[in-house]
Design a protein around this motif. Structure first.
Motif, PDB file in Angstrom:
ATOM      1  N   ARG A  25      -9.716 -62.914  49.754  1.00 43.51           N
ATOM      2  CA  ARG A  25      -8.692 -63.713  49.082  1.00 43.51           C
ATOM      3  C   ARG A  25      -9.083 -65.189  48.996  1.00 43.51           C
ATOM      4  O   ARG A  25      -8.475 -65.949  48.262  1.00 43.51           O
ATOM      5  CB  ARG A  25      -7.368 -63.595  49.843  1.00 43.51           C
ATOM      6  N   ARG A  78       4.566 -60.743  42.888  1.00 44.14           N
ATOM      7  CA  ARG A  78       4.613 -61.117  44.306  1.00 44.14           C
ATOM      8  C   ARG A  78       6.049 -61.406  44.731  1.00 44.14           C
ATOM      9  O   ARG A  78       6.489 -60.987  45.811  1.00 44.14           O
ATOM     10  CB  ARG A  78       3.728 -62.339  44.563  1.00 44.14           C
ATOM     11  N   PHE A  92       5.787 -61.813  54.183  1.00 43.63           N
ATOM     12  CA  PHE A  92       4.906 -61.438  53.072  1.00 43.63           C
ATOM     13  C   PHE A  92       4.539 -62.651  52.223  1.00 43.63           C
ATOM     14  O   PHE A  92       3.382 -62.815  51.822  1.00 43.63           O
ATOM     15  CB  PHE A  92       5.576 -60.370  52.208  1.00 43.63           C
ATOM     16  N   LEU A  95       1.531 -64.653  53.092  1.00 44.37           N
ATOM     17  CA  LEU A  95       0.200 -64.076  52.912  1.00 44.37           C
ATOM     18  C   LEU A  95      -0.439 -64.575  51.618  1.00 44.37           C
ATOM     19  O   LEU A  95       0.244 -64.726  50.603  1.00 44.37           O
ATOM     20  CB  LEU A  95       0.276 -62.549  52.859  1.00 44.37           C
ATOM     21  N   LYS A  96      -1.719 -64.799  51.639  1.00 45.40           N
ATOM     22  CA  LYS A  96      -2.462 -65.098  50.405  1.00 45.40           C
ATOM     23  C   LYS A  96      -2.870 -63.766  49.802  1.00 45.40           C
ATOM     24  O   LYS A  96      -3.585 -62.981  50.431  1.00 45.40           O
ATOM     25  CB  LYS A  96      -3.697 -65.955  50.700  1.00 45.40           C
ATOM     26  N   VAL A  97      -2.413 -63.496  48.585  1.00 43.64           N
ATOM     27  CA  VAL A  97      -2.623 -62.169  48.004  1.00 43.64           C
ATOM     28  C   VAL A  97      -3.655 -62.150  46.880  1.00 43.64           C
ATOM     29  O   VAL A  97      -3.984 -61.081  46.361  1.00 43.64           O
ATOM     30  CB  VAL A  97      -1.290 -61.575  47.484  1.00 43.64           C
ATOM     31  N   GLU A  98      -4.164 -63.319  46.494  1.00 41.36           N
ATOM     32  CA  GLU A  98      -5.149 -63.332  45.411  1.00 41.36           C
ATOM     33  C   GLU A  98      -5.948 -64.616  45.435  1.00 41.36           C
ATOM     34  O   GLU A  98      -5.547 -65.592  46.051  1.00 41.36           O
ATOM     35  CB  GLU A  98      -4.454 -63.163  44.048  1.00 41.36           C
ATOM     36  N   VAL A 154      -6.801 -57.083  43.516  1.00 38.62           N
ATOM     37  CA  VAL A 154      -5.404 -57.496  43.374  1.00 38.62           C
ATOM     38  C   VAL A 154      -4.658 -56.412  42.602  1.00 38.62           C
ATOM     39  O   VAL A 154      -5.061 -56.031  41.505  1.00 38.62           O
ATOM     40  CB  VAL A 154      -5.300 -58.848  42.633  1.00 38.62           C
ATOM     41  N   LEU A 192      -5.388 -58.469  56.626  1.00 34.58           N
ATOM     42  CA  LEU A 192      -4.026 -58.090  57.009  1.00 34.58           C
ATOM     43  C   LEU A 192      -3.924 -57.847  58.516  1.00 34.58           C
ATOM     44  O   LEU A 192      -2.846 -58.002  59.097  1.00 34.58           O
ATOM     45  CB  LEU A 192      -3.574 -56.855  56.233  1.00 34.58           C
ATOM     46  N   TRP A 197      -0.169 -58.517  59.853  1.00 35.14           N
ATOM     47  CA  TRP A 197       0.705 -57.739  58.971  1.00 35.14           C
ATOM     48  C   TRP A 197       0.709 -56.261  59.360  1.00 35.14           C
ATOM     49  O   TRP A 197       1.752 -55.612  59.378  1.00 35.14           O
ATOM     50  CB  TRP A 197       0.258 -57.912  57.526  1.00 35.14           C
TER      51      TRP A 197
END
Length: 216
Positions: A25, A78, A92, A95-98, A154, A192, A197
């Protein structure tokens, strides 16, 4: 010694790529040389596919405007995902998701519907086209890791909205936004897990013998 086996050093490289592959990420910008990108995509294209259907399609995103609009689609999903998570929503959202804005290359991996021409392996298991695409992405992932590049998958987006944005024909469906490029460092463990997570489960819990649920 199996005459078809790789050398010790070659085998070690394969297993290292598998063990150190991470869903990245965080990217450091930079670029991926055109010849290297072509090499990585060729590795993806060499993936197995049921009935040799080769259902994968890759769209390379070079437009800054498209990057921005794709990132907006991911952000919208998101927020929706956070709402659906209820009590874990705030956790959630941290969190860095991308890494869409920071990665050197942005690709969209899609499926092309082949139901009319590719029955082999799909009559009882129509999901095999998706399995084939997943193999192509894994090839790309492992090759990228071997080249010292990070890749992040992603999946937070509305497939129909992304398909329309990229002008995909009827029957085509985007399955992954892939962020690819140099990184400052690879995570020592899945992100994660590092973020608390979730925790991966050991193989022993997921391996059965003869009947479902029976441990070896």
């Amino acid at each position: 010694m199996n005459e078809h086996a790789f050398t010790d050093e070659q085998r070690a490289g394969v297993y290292r790529a598998i063990a150190e592959r991470r869903d990245m990420r965080h990217f450091s910008g930079g670029e991926v040389a055109p010849e290297l990108l072509a090499k990585l995509l060729q590795a993806a294209h060499r993936a197995p596919s049921v009935g040799l259907m080769q259902p994968w399609r890759f769209v390379r995103i070079t437009s800054t405007e498209l990057r921005v609009r794709i990132a907006a689609l991911v952000e919208a999903e998101r927020q929706c995902t956070a709402e659906a998570l209820g009590e874990r929503s705030a956790e959630f959202l941290r969190l860095k998701v991308e890494g869409i804005h920071d990665c050197a290359e942005l690709l969209v991996a899609a499926l092309m519907d082949g139901r009319e021409t590719h029955v082999f392996g799909r009559r009882t298991l129509p999901e095999m086209d998706l399995a084939s695409l997943a193999c192509a992405i894994q090839n790309l992932w492992l090759a990228a890791r071997a080249e010292g590049l990070g890749l992040g998958w992603v999946s937070l987006f509305d497939p129909q909205a992304l398909a329309e944005l990229l002008g995909m024909p009827a029957g085509a469906k985007p399955m992954a936004i892939l962020c690819l490029g140099p990184v400052h460092a690879f995570y020592p463990a899945p992100m994660l897990e590092l973020e608390g997570w979730t925790q991966g489960r050991p193989l022993a819990e997921l391996l059965y013998q003869d009947r479902w649920g029976e441990q070896p």
